[in-house]
Write a protein that holds these residues in place. Structure first.
Motif, short mmCIF file in Angstrom:
data_model
loop_
_atom_site.label_atom_id
_atom_site.label_comp_id
_atom_site.label_asym_id
_atom_site.label_seq_id
_atom_site.Cartn_x
_atom_site.Cartn_y
_atom_site.Cartn_z
N GLY A 93 0.82 -1.21 0.00
CA GLY A 93 0.00 0.00 0.00
C GLY A 93 0.85 1.25 0.00
N GLY A 94 1.89 1.26 0.85
CA GLY A 94 2.79 2.41 0.87
C GLY A 94 3.58 2.54 -0.41
N ALA A 95 3.99 1.39 -1.00
CA ALA A 95 4.77 1.42 -2.23
C ALA A 95 3.97 2.00 -3.40
N LEU A 96 2.67 1.80 -3.40
CA LEU A 96 1.82 2.40 -4.44
C LEU A 96 1.46 3.85 -4.10
N ALA A 97 1.22 4.09 -2.81
CA ALA A 97 0.80 5.44 -2.41
C ALA A 97 1.92 6.46 -2.59
N PHE A 98 3.18 6.06 -2.34
CA PHE A 98 4.28 7.01 -2.40
C PHE A 98 4.43 7.66 -3.78
N PRO A 99 4.57 6.90 -4.88
CA PRO A 99 4.67 7.57 -6.19
C PRO A 99 3.37 8.24 -6.60
N ALA A 100 2.23 7.69 -6.16
CA ALA A 100 0.96 8.33 -6.51
C ALA A 100 0.85 9.71 -5.86
N LEU A 101 1.30 9.82 -4.61
CA LEU A 101 1.27 11.12 -3.93
C LEU A 101 2.26 12.09 -4.56
N GLN A 102 3.45 11.60 -4.94
CA GLN A 102 4.42 12.46 -5.60
C GLN A 102 3.86 12.99 -6.92
N ALA A 103 3.22 12.11 -7.69
CA ALA A 103 2.62 12.55 -8.94
C ALA A 103 1.50 13.55 -8.68
N ALA A 104 0.73 13.34 -7.61
CA ALA A 104 -0.34 14.27 -7.27
C ALA A 104 0.20 15.66 -6.95
N VAL A 105 1.37 15.73 -6.32
CA VAL A 105 1.98 17.03 -6.04
C VAL A 105 2.26 17.78 -7.34
N LEU A 106 2.84 17.09 -8.32
CA LEU A 106 3.09 17.74 -9.61
C LEU A 106 1.80 18.20 -10.26
N VAL A 107 0.75 17.38 -10.17
CA VAL A 107 -0.55 17.76 -10.74
C VAL A 107 -1.07 19.03 -10.07
N LEU A 108 -0.98 19.10 -8.75
CA LEU A 108 -1.48 20.28 -8.03
C LEU A 108 -0.66 21.53 -8.38
N VAL A 109 0.64 21.38 -8.52
CA VAL A 109 1.46 22.53 -8.93
C VAL A 109 1.10 22.94 -10.35
N GLY A 110 0.87 21.96 -11.22
CA GLY A 110 0.44 22.27 -12.59
C GLY A 110 -0.87 23.04 -12.60
N LEU A 111 -1.81 22.65 -11.74
CA LEU A 111 -3.08 23.38 -11.64
C LEU A 111 -2.87 24.78 -11.09
N ALA A 112 -1.91 24.92 -10.18
CA ALA A 112 -1.62 26.23 -9.61
C ALA A 112 -1.14 27.20 -10.68
N PHE A 113 -0.47 26.70 -11.71
CA PHE A 113 0.04 27.54 -12.79
C PHE A 113 -0.85 27.51 -14.03
N GLY A 114 -1.95 26.78 -13.95
CA GLY A 114 -2.85 26.70 -15.09
C GLY A 114 -2.24 26.01 -16.29
N LEU A 115 -1.39 25.02 -16.07
CA LEU A 115 -0.77 24.29 -17.18
C LEU A 115 -1.85 23.54 -17.97
N PRO A 116 -1.96 23.79 -19.27
CA PRO A 116 -3.04 23.18 -20.07
C PRO A 116 -2.76 21.73 -20.44
N VAL A 117 -2.59 20.89 -19.43
CA VAL A 117 -2.35 19.47 -19.62
C VAL A 117 -3.28 18.72 -18.68
N PRO A 118 -3.98 17.68 -19.15
CA PRO A 118 -4.87 16.91 -18.26
C PRO A 118 -4.11 16.37 -17.07
N PRO A 119 -4.74 16.34 -15.89
CA PRO A 119 -4.05 15.85 -14.69
C PRO A 119 -3.47 14.44 -14.84
N ALA A 120 -4.21 13.54 -15.48
CA ALA A 120 -3.69 12.18 -15.66
C ALA A 120 -2.43 12.18 -16.51
N HIS A 121 -2.36 13.07 -17.49
CA HIS A 121 -1.18 13.14 -18.35
C HIS A 121 0.01 13.71 -17.58
N MET A 122 -0.25 14.65 -16.67
CA MET A 122 0.83 15.17 -15.82
C MET A 122 1.37 14.06 -14.91
#
Length: 309
Positions: free
Chosen positions: A207-236
């Motif tokens: 569970g931790g091994a899957l959650a760790f990279p998923a959370l890291q990817a979620a951070v990039l998605v949230l930063v992308g949304l903060a800057f309005g990057l025109p890329v779908p969250p799943a693609h980020m």
């Protein structure tokens, strides 16, 4: 460990942070400048999710051993290990901190090493598996032709083959090395069987091994949304996982330099443009690396001082 050596080890992380910050001062200045133009609610959410990555790492570490580790010290150790990981070549800092922590908790060096190997294997499988699942769900998310330089695949394959050949030759030629590797594998397999026989440990590990990279990817998605990057969250998320898998073998401290470059290329490969992608990556690295670096180094110094590690 003598008192003098321990005092030096208390001060050393802070000095290394200062050296790293001075060496990358231009990147830091540009990254903090970009933060001023972002939407702060998304950045605050990104900071909160970054904190959860240390919880996920602690769960995975606990899942790799049968003994119950002290929770608060385990969590503090993961925070400190994150700072150590950005001061030494990738993986070495966190590995050294966690090996020492498990030894202090009473595990033998052989079992500590086996637990570390199991953690690294689970984290790698989780990261690659999550990337594969996203690529299956979103097959057009990543244009590999733009991610890999032309003609790079052949040399990479040859290098990997040469390394495997050297390792296999060394094992065949050196009897003592073969015995040591055999003993380690027997210990590691025994530990893995014992851990997976206990459902709570297996759940924590994977569970931790899957959650760790998923959370890291979620951070990039949230930063992308903060800057309005025109890329779908799943693609980020695909871009983050692909970039980190690609640079996993690059021996730079915490991936500094290599991760930024790979992330920019990956974000462009999933549909972003270079300038906004660069701003997102710099802000992402400020949130995940530079802001926690000094508190993490201070935590590391305190843990050394208290003989937790």
């Amino acid at each position: 460990m003598t008192g003098t050596i321990r005092r030096v080890l208390c001060v050393l992380p802070l000095l290394l942070v200062t050296v790293v910050a001075v060496r990358h001062r231009s990147v830091l200045a540009e990254g903090f400048a970009h933060l001023a133009t972002a939407r702060w609610p998304w950045l605050l959410a990104a900071a909160g999710v970054t904190c959860l990555t240390w919880v996920a790492a602690a769960c995975t570490r606990q899942g790799a051993v049968l003994e119950r580790l002290p929770r608060r010290r385990l969590l503090a150790t993961q925070f400190a290990a994150g700072a150590a990981n950005h001061l030494l070549p990738t993986g070495l800092g966190a590995s050294a901190v966690n090996l020492r922590f498990m030894t202090v908790c009473g595990l033998s060096p052989a079992r500590s090493s086996a637990a570390l190997a199991l953690y690294l294997l689970a984290e790698s499988v989780g990261r690659v598996g999550l990337l594969a699942a996203l690529l299956v769900a979103f097959p057009g998310a990543l244009r590999f032709g733009s991610l890999l330089p032309e003609g790079a695949f052949g040399p990479l394959l040859l290098t990997a083959g040469a390394l495997l050949t050297v390792v296999a030759g060394a094992l065949v030629a050196v009897r003592r090395l073969r015995r040591a590797v055999g003993a380690f594998l027997r210990t590691a397999l025994g530990e893995a069987r014992s851990v997976h026989a206990l459902p709570s440990r297996a759940l924590a590990l994977w569970g931790g091994a899957l959650a760790f990279p998923a959370l890291q990817a979620a951070v990039l998605v949230l930063v992308g949304l903060a800057f309005g990057l025109p890329v779908p969250p799943a693609h980020m998320a695909v871009a983050y996982l692909a970039a980190t898998v690609a640079v996993a073998l690059v021996p730079t401290p915490g991936g500094i330099g290599s991760v930024e470059a790979a992330l920019v290329v990956a974000l462009v490969a999933v549909g972003g443009t270079a300038a906004p992608a660069t701003a997102v990556v710099l802000a992402f690295r400020v949130v995940t690396v530079w802001l926690p670096l000094m508190p993490g180094a201070l935590t590391l110094a305190v843990l050394v001082r208290l003989k937790v590690i």
